[in-house]
Design a protein around this motif. Structure first.
Motif, mmCIF file in Angstrom:
data_model
loop_
_atom_site.group_PDB
_atom_site.id
_atom_site.type_symbol
_atom_site.label_atom_id
_atom_site.label_comp_id
_atom_site.label_asym_id
_atom_site.label_seq_id
_atom_site.Cartn_x
_atom_site.Cartn_y
_atom_site.Cartn_z
ATOM 1 N N ALA A 136 -0.821 26.922 20.059
ATOM 2 C CA ALA A 136 -1.793 25.926 19.598
ATOM 3 C C ALA A 136 -1.288 25.234 18.330
ATOM 4 C CB ALA A 136 -3.140 26.591 19.337
ATOM 5 N N ARG A 137 -0.704 26.025 17.428
ATOM 6 C CA ARG A 137 -0.151 25.452 16.199
ATOM 7 C C ARG A 137 1.024 24.510 16.505
ATOM 8 N NH1 ARG A 137 -1.399 27.607 11.252
ATOM 9 N NH2 ARG A 137 -2.992 29.241 11.278
ATOM 10 N N LYS A 138 1.865 24.918 17.452
ATOM 11 C CA LYS A 138 3.022 24.085 17.807
ATOM 12 C C LYS A 138 2.573 22.783 18.477
ATOM 13 C CE LYS A 138 6.073 28.041 18.479
ATOM 14 N NZ LYS A 138 6.768 28.873 19.493
ATOM 15 N N LEU A 139 1.527 22.861 19.268
ATOM 16 C CA LEU A 139 1.036 21.654 19.928
ATOM 17 C C LEU A 139 0.486 20.663 18.891
ATOM 18 C CD1 LEU A 139 0.792 20.503 22.782
ATOM 19 C CD2 LEU A 139 -1.534 21.410 22.879
ATOM 20 N N LEU A 140 -0.185 21.172 17.875
ATOM 21 C CA LEU A 140 -0.656 20.304 16.793
ATOM 22 C C LEU A 140 0.523 19.740 16.000
ATOM 23 C CD1 LEU A 140 -3.780 22.268 15.471
ATOM 24 C CD2 LEU A 140 -3.738 20.214 16.895
ATOM 25 N N ALA A 141 1.591 20.523 15.879
ATOM 26 C CA ALA A 141 2.798 20.023 15.216
ATOM 27 C C ALA A 141 3.399 18.864 16.006
ATOM 28 C CB ALA A 141 3.816 21.151 15.058
ATOM 29 N N ASN A 142 3.401 19.009 17.347
ATOM 30 C CA ASN A 142 3.872 17.903 18.198
ATOM 31 C C ASN A 142 3.121 16.619 17.880
ATOM 32 O OD1 ASN A 142 4.992 20.195 19.534
ATOM 33 N ND2 ASN A 142 5.036 19.078 21.460
ATOM 34 N N ALA A 143 1.815 16.733 17.815
ATOM 35 C CA ALA A 143 0.987 15.548 17.580
ATOM 36 C C ALA A 143 1.232 14.967 16.192
ATOM 37 C CB ALA A 143 -0.494 15.911 17.748
ATOM 38 N N PHE A 144 1.462 15.855 15.224
ATOM 39 C CA PHE A 144 1.611 15.408 13.837
ATOM 40 C C PHE A 144 2.881 14.578 13.640
ATOM 41 C CE2 PHE A 144 3.052 16.305 9.420
ATOM 42 C CZ PHE A 144 2.021 15.667 8.750
ATOM 43 N N ILE A 145 3.985 15.020 14.219
ATOM 44 C CA ILE A 145 5.249 14.307 13.976
ATOM 45 C C ILE A 145 5.599 13.329 15.094
ATOM 46 C CG2 ILE A 145 6.173 16.202 12.591
ATOM 47 C CD1 ILE A 145 8.029 16.848 14.967
ATOM 48 N N SER A 146 4.720 13.174 16.078
ATOM 49 C CA SER A 146 5.051 12.330 17.235
ATOM 50 C C SER A 146 5.311 10.882 16.850
ATOM 51 C CB SER A 146 3.922 12.394 18.275
ATOM 52 O OG SER A 146 2.709 11.886 17.737
ATOM 53 N N SER B 260 0.846 -1.187 0.000
ATOM 54 C CA SER B 260 0.000 0.000 0.000
ATOM 55 C C SER B 260 0.883 1.239 0.000
ATOM 56 C CB SER B 260 -0.921 0.017 1.225
ATOM 57 O OG SER B 260 -0.172 0.169 2.412
ATOM 58 N N HIS B 261 0.353 2.300 -0.559
ATOM 59 C CA HIS B 261 1.053 3.576 -0.511
ATOM 60 C C HIS B 261 0.016 4.686 -0.532
ATOM 61 C CE1 HIS B 261 0.213 3.394 -4.782
ATOM 62 N NE2 HIS B 261 0.722 4.591 -4.989
ATOM 63 N N GLY B 262 0.380 5.823 0.029
ATOM 64 C CA GLY B 262 -0.556 6.929 0.063
ATOM 65 C C GLY B 262 0.129 8.229 0.407
ATOM 66 N N SER B 263 -0.518 9.320 0.064
ATOM 67 C CA SER B 263 0.035 10.638 0.342
ATOM 68 C C SER B 263 -1.101 11.621 0.612
ATOM 69 C CB SER B 263 0.867 11.125 -0.848
ATOM 70 O OG SER B 263 1.311 12.451 -0.635
ATOM 71 N N THR B 264 -0.896 12.499 1.572
ATOM 72 C CA THR B 264 -1.856 13.559 1.867
ATOM 73 C C THR B 264 -1.107 14.871 2.055
ATOM 74 O OG1 THR B 264 -1.769 13.133 4.255
ATOM 75 C CG2 THR B 264 -3.476 11.993 2.990
ATOM 76 N N THR B 265 -1.692 15.945 1.597
ATOM 77 C CA THR B 265 -1.153 17.288 1.818
ATOM 78 C C THR B 265 -2.328 18.205 2.131
ATOM 79 O OG1 THR B 265 0.700 16.936 0.290
ATOM 80 C CG2 THR B 265 0.144 19.212 0.840
ATOM 81 N N GLY B 266 -2.255 18.875 3.270
ATOM 82 C CA GLY B 266 -3.357 19.741 3.663
ATOM 83 C C GLY B 266 -2.891 20.805 4.631
ATOM 84 N N GLN B 267 -3.825 21.348 5.384
ATOM 85 C CA GLN B 267 -3.531 22.382 6.358
ATOM 86 C C GLN B 267 -3.889 21.883 7.755
ATOM 87 O OE1 GLN B 267 -5.988 25.484 4.598
ATOM 88 N NE2 GLN B 267 -4.171 26.452 3.705
ATOM 89 N N LEU B 268 -3.503 22.652 8.759
ATOM 90 C CA LEU B 268 -3.857 22.289 10.134
ATOM 91 C C LEU B 268 -5.379 22.237 10.295
ATOM 92 C CD1 LEU B 268 -1.372 24.348 12.346
ATOM 93 C CD2 LEU B 268 -1.394 21.878 12.019
ATOM 94 N N ASP B 269 -5.822 21.333 11.126
ATOM 95 C CA ASP B 269 -7.246 21.166 11.403
ATOM 96 C C ASP B 269 -7.759 22.405 12.141
ATOM 97 O OD1 ASP B 269 -9.757 20.480 12.447
ATOM 98 O OD2 ASP B 269 -9.206 18.360 12.614
ATOM 99 N N GLU B 270 -8.613 23.168 11.477
ATOM 100 C CA GLU B 270 -9.105 24.415 12.062
ATOM 101 C C GLU B 270 -9.947 24.166 13.311
ATOM 102 O OE1 GLU B 270 -8.337 27.505 11.394
ATOM 103 O OE2 GLU B 270 -6.966 26.882 9.791
ATOM 104 N N GLU B 271 -10.699 23.054 13.328
ATOM 105 C CA GLU B 271 -11.512 22.750 14.504
ATOM 106 C C GLU B 271 -10.627 22.439 15.713
ATOM 107 O OE1 GLU B 271 -14.426 19.768 13.860
ATOM 108 O OE2 GLU B 271 -15.466 20.876 12.270
ATOM 109 N N ALA B 272 -9.566 21.653 15.472
ATOM 110 C CA ALA B 272 -8.636 21.351 16.567
ATOM 111 C C ALA B 272 -7.942 22.621 17.045
ATOM 112 C CB ALA B 272 -7.607 20.329 16.097
ATOM 113 N N LEU B 273 -7.588 23.501 16.103
ATOM 114 C CA LEU B 273 -6.948 24.767 16.444
ATOM 115 C C LEU B 273 -7.892 25.633 17.288
ATOM 116 C CD1 LEU B 273 -4.246 26.167 15.855
ATOM 117 C CD2 LEU B 273 -5.350 27.274 13.906
#
Length: 416
Positions: free
Chosen positions: A379-389, A353-366
């Motif tokens: 808030a943006r940095k905290l979402l970055a933490n979660a994204f690359i964790s 399997s393979h896949g790719s996504t490109t988007g923006q930060l989740d505005e609702e989570a923000l």
């Protein structure tokens, strides 16, 4: 009297350093011959479609001739039990390295013999052979499993220097080893570091590499890894691009035997006008092998990213499990990401399997985080933490993981 000014072509500028080549053996001469026949890659080539090389080819890079003085204290990883191997401007510096306290079972050879029949089809690969600045072979003895890691540090210290070391790692049968590789800089002016690594992981061996790229805001970095893995072996590489002006990572993995596990993980967080390109190829050549590939990027300002990953399942590679994922978040309207995950399968009993996504930060989570009292930036940095964790969690060594996290916090990329 009129004066005629002759403008050098990009290739002539790059070739100007050949006269200063450190090596003049069959391998170097083969590289010199190849670059005379090859063209500098441009965006007209599919492999370089989104990667402009003009910023490299318009500079007359020169190999450093003097041994620069450097302070290595800021590049130490606190808590890491490791022996250091130091390259400054692409030149191995044994007097700065821990040559008398290497991990048990590890042997280092300078200037090993190389394949005189080497065939070069890529311009920069041939350029590296022609103008290699240091050569080293690291051998991990069979059945050894040292508690001590090996920390290879590449320091760019001289402006407009050409730094092109070659490192070969041989992990013998039943051996285990952890290697950390850091790319750093002590100057604010540009240098070109092109490191080539050849890796051999023999049967039932295990090799784990953490590659940390943070060589400043002006330098150019090109890394080529050629990895051959034999039966029942395991190989993991984490490519962590924290800060660099221009980066291209080219990773070539060949699964030569059965029951192999290969893991490729990485993140990249470019800002300003920085550029990061990750090209990977995984060749499944035999049955019953697994490869896992996970790359994540967060791009800000006017930065640009490229991911091109190919998994090639050959005819004999039945019972292959291959997974590839690339996810990206664009933090500004001017950031760009070009991604191309690929599968090429010639076996009929596989799970791929393979896949790719490109988007923006989740505005609702923000919005939720801001409603709980966090400012926009945090808030943006905290979402970055979660994204690359999940990529950070692939770093098994706690000292390295803590060091990488601290570097991200210092650069205001993560929430403390």
């Amino acid at each position: 009297m009129e004066q005629t000014i002759t403008k050098s072509s990009p290739k002539e500028k790059l070739m100007s350093a050949v006269a200063m080549a450190r090596y003049n053996d069959a391998y170097a001469l083969a590289g010199q011959h190849a670059i005379s026949e090859l063209d500098i890659p441009t965006t007209r080539s599919e492999e370089w479609k989104y990667t402009r090389t003009t910023r490299i080819s318009n500079v007359a890079w020169i190999p450093a001739t003097d041994k620069a003085s450097v302070d290595l204290s800021e590049f130490q990883i606190n808590g890491l039990n490791a022996s250091k191997v130091i390259f400054v401007d692409g030149i191995f510096r044994p007097e700065l390295s821990d040559m008398h306290s290497l991990p048990e079972g590890v042997d280092i050879t300078e200037n090993p013999e190389l394949d005189a029949e080497a065939d070069f089809s890529d311009f920069y690969d041939a350029y590296h052979a022609a103008l290699c600045t240091s050569r080293m072979r690291i051998n991990i003895a069979a059945k050894s499993a040292p508690e001590k890691s090996l920390h290879i540090i590449h320091v760019a210290a001289t402006s407009e220097s050409l730094n092109q070391p070659l490192i070969e790692i041989v992990c013998d049968k039943n051996a285990e080893m952890h290697v950390v590789e850091s790319f750093v800089s002590t100057n604010n002016k540009s240098a070109f570091t092109s490191r080539k690594m050849k890796v051999h992981v023999e049967s039932n061996a295990s090799l784990h590499i953490d590659k940390i790229q943070m060589d400043g805001t002006e330098n150019f970095t090109m890394n080529n890894e050629y990895v051959g893995i034999e039966q029942d072996a395991r190989f993991t590489i984490n490519t962590l691009t924290i800060e660099s002006n221009w980066v291209r990572n080219q990773l070539h993995i060949a699964l030569n035997g059965q029951n192999i596990e290969a893991n490729l993980h990485g993140f990249y967080l470019p800002v300003k006008k920085h550029f990061v390109d990750n090209h990977t190829r995984v060749d499944h050549l035999r049955p019953h092998c697994v490869s896992n590939e996970l790359y994540k990027g967060m791009l800000n300002d006017q930065s640009n990213g490229v991911f091109n990953g190919k998994v090639y399942v050959h005819l004999d590679a039945q019972k292959t499990n291959a997974f590839q994922s690339n996810a990206n978040i664009l933090l500004s309207d001017d950031a760009q990401m070009n991604t191309k995950p690929e599968l090429e399968i010639y076996a009929d009993d596989v799970k791929c399997s393979h896949g790719s996504t490109t988007g923006q930060l989740d505005e609702e989570a923000l919005f939720y985080l801001k409603s709980r009292g966090l400012g926009e930036d945090n808030a943006r940095k905290l979402l970055a933490n979660a994204f690359i964790s999940d990529v950070l969690d692939k770093i098994n060594n706690e000292a390295v993981k803590h060091y990488v996290t601290e570097q991200l916090i210092q650069r205001d990329l993560l929430f403390a």
